[in-house]
Design a protein around this motif. Structure first.
Motif, short mmCIF file in Angstrom:
data_model
loop_
_atom_site.label_atom_id
_atom_site.label_comp_id
_atom_site.label_asym_id
_atom_site.label_seq_id
_atom_site.Cartn_x
_atom_site.Cartn_y
_atom_site.Cartn_z
N PRO A 81 0.82 -1.23 0.00
CA PRO A 81 0.00 0.00 0.00
C PRO A 81 0.85 1.27 0.00
N LEU A 82 0.29 2.32 -0.57
CA LEU A 82 1.01 3.58 -0.70
C LEU A 82 1.40 4.14 0.67
N ASP A 83 0.54 4.01 1.68
CA ASP A 83 0.87 4.51 3.01
C ASP A 83 2.12 3.84 3.56
N ASN A 84 2.27 2.55 3.31
CA ASN A 84 3.47 1.85 3.77
C ASN A 84 4.72 2.32 3.03
N ILE A 85 4.55 2.59 1.74
CA ILE A 85 5.68 3.11 0.96
C ILE A 85 6.12 4.47 1.50
N ILE A 86 5.15 5.32 1.85
CA ILE A 86 5.47 6.64 2.40
C ILE A 86 6.20 6.49 3.74
N ASP A 87 5.74 5.57 4.58
CA ASP A 87 6.41 5.36 5.88
C ASP A 87 7.86 4.92 5.68
N ILE A 88 8.10 4.06 4.71
CA ILE A 88 9.47 3.62 4.43
C ILE A 88 10.32 4.80 3.94
N ALA A 89 9.72 5.63 3.09
CA ALA A 89 10.45 6.79 2.57
C ALA A 89 10.83 7.75 3.69
N VAL A 90 9.91 7.99 4.63
CA VAL A 90 10.20 8.89 5.76
C VAL A 90 11.30 8.30 6.64
N ALA A 91 11.23 7.00 6.88
CA ALA A 91 12.22 6.35 7.76
C ALA A 91 13.62 6.35 7.16
N HIS A 92 13.74 6.37 5.83
CA HIS A 92 15.05 6.29 5.19
C HIS A 92 15.51 7.62 4.61
N SER A 93 14.75 8.68 4.81
CA SER A 93 15.10 9.96 4.20
C SER A 93 16.25 10.64 4.94
N PRO A 94 17.35 10.96 4.26
CA PRO A 94 18.45 11.70 4.91
C PRO A 94 18.01 13.08 5.38
N SER A 95 17.13 13.74 4.63
CA SER A 95 16.67 15.08 5.02
C SER A 95 15.89 15.03 6.32
N VAL A 96 15.03 14.04 6.47
CA VAL A 96 14.26 13.90 7.70
C VAL A 96 15.18 13.56 8.87
N LYS A 97 16.16 12.70 8.63
CA LYS A 97 17.13 12.36 9.69
C LYS A 97 17.91 13.60 10.11
N PHE A 98 18.29 14.42 9.15
CA PHE A 98 19.01 15.65 9.46
C PHE A 98 18.17 16.58 10.33
N GLN A 99 16.91 16.76 9.97
CA GLN A 99 16.03 17.61 10.76
C GLN A 99 15.80 17.03 12.15
N GLN A 100 15.72 15.70 12.27
CA GLN A 100 15.54 15.07 13.57
C GLN A 100 16.76 15.31 14.46
N ASP A 101 17.95 15.28 13.88
CA ASP A 101 19.16 15.58 14.65
C ASP A 101 19.15 17.03 15.15
N LEU A 102 18.66 17.94 14.31
CA LEU A 102 18.56 19.33 14.75
C LEU A 102 17.57 19.48 15.90
N ILE A 103 16.51 18.68 15.88
CA ILE A 103 15.54 18.71 16.99
C ILE A 103 16.19 18.24 18.28
N GLU A 104 16.95 17.16 18.21
CA GLU A 104 17.61 16.65 19.40
C GLU A 104 18.61 17.67 19.93
N ALA A 105 19.31 18.36 19.03
CA ALA A 105 20.26 19.39 19.45
C ALA A 105 19.53 20.55 20.12
N ALA A 106 18.37 20.93 19.58
CA ALA A 106 17.59 22.02 20.17
C ALA A 106 17.05 21.62 21.54
N LYS A 107 16.67 20.37 21.70
CA LYS A 107 16.22 19.89 23.01
C LYS A 107 17.34 19.97 24.04
#
Length: 263
Positions: free
Chosen positions: A58-84
């Motif tokens: 299903p497309l929803d599962n494909i989107i979840d995989i894309a979010v989990a493997h996205s370097p851009s999302v990982k980069f933003q998540q690291d910035l969140i942890e730094a801000a915390k």
């Protein structure tokens, strides 16, 4: 007039028409799975007899995989942890003004104390050696009036970082949805172009035989040749577009297409 000769010509004409009909029928059958360089050679896993959407998860599962493997999302998540971490640090920075000390002293230090056994009398004693320890707190006025504003500043920075991550995820979702349906579209178009190409090739083969037998003229043969060339060109264009979409979805999702197939 030779009646047997006429019957033989009629029989030959009927036989040729039957052969032509069989060739056209075979051309209408899906056959691009066996075509060199076709989609099967591109993917190696897709079943051309089954709709591609039914083969993918299903497309929803494909989107979840894309979010989990996205370097851009990982980069933003690291910035969140730094801000915390920065926010937590700003809440504790006031402790920088608390200092503890321990030292050892030697010499003659006079300490005067009251004698609890003799009221009103004072007794003195000498201490030559000893340890001294304590805690010193220096709290600047800045910490009293500026701490709240500093903490709020880091809170707003954390919120903006979270919003940026969510914006990145939304953009990624839009791209995955677009390339997903592009892949389905070009897959269907490739099937259609493959059938059209095989039909045109078969018609041209029949026309070439009919031209040799004098049934059609050169103009009709040329028309069918142009039709066959255009059909092959359309097929190659559809194959190119499908290949682009096929490998683009791997780029956006971050995993091979094999991992997007239903088990």
């Amino acid at each position: 007039m030779n009646t047997g000769f006429i019957k033989m010509q009629t029989f030959n004409t009927i036989f040729k028409n039957i052969i032509a009909l069989l060739l056209l029928t075979m051309a209408l059958m899906p056959s691009y799975a066996q075509t060199p360089g076709g989609k099967a050679a591109t993917s190696g896993i897709l079943d051309e007899q089954i709709d591609l959407q039914q083969q993918l998860i299903p497309l929803d599962n494909i989107i979840d995989i894309a979010v989990a493997h996205s370097p851009s999302v990982k980069f933003q998540q690291d910035l969140i942890e730094a801000a915390k971490s920065q926010l937590n640090f700003s809440k504790l920075v006031w402790t920088n003004n608390i200092m503890g000390f321990v030292n050892y002293s030697s010499g003659n230090q006079s300490i005067i104390s009251s004698d609890s056994q003799s009221a009103g009398n004072l007794s003195s004693s000498n201490i030559t050696n000893g340890y001294r320890m304590g805690v010193q707190i220096n709290l600047p006025l800045y910490e009293l009036v500026g701490r709240k504003s500093r903490v709020n500043l880091y809170k707003y920075q954390l919120n903006s970082t979270v919003d940026k991550r969510d914006e990145t995820i939304e953009a990624l979702k839009r791209n995955v949805i677009q390339i997903y349906y592009s892949l389905l579209y070009y897959n269907n178009l490739l099937n259609i172009r493959s059938e059209a190409k095989q039909s045109a090739i078969s018609q041209l083969a029949v026309a070439q035989k009919q031209f040799k037998d004098g049934i059609i003229d050169i103009a009709e043969l040329s028309r069918l040749k142009v039709f066959e060339v255009n059909a092959r060109a359309d097929y190659e264009e559809a194959k190119r577009e499908f290949s682009i979409a096929y490998f683009q979805i791997e780029t956006f999702v971050g995993v091979p297409v094999q991992q997007l197939m239903r088990k």
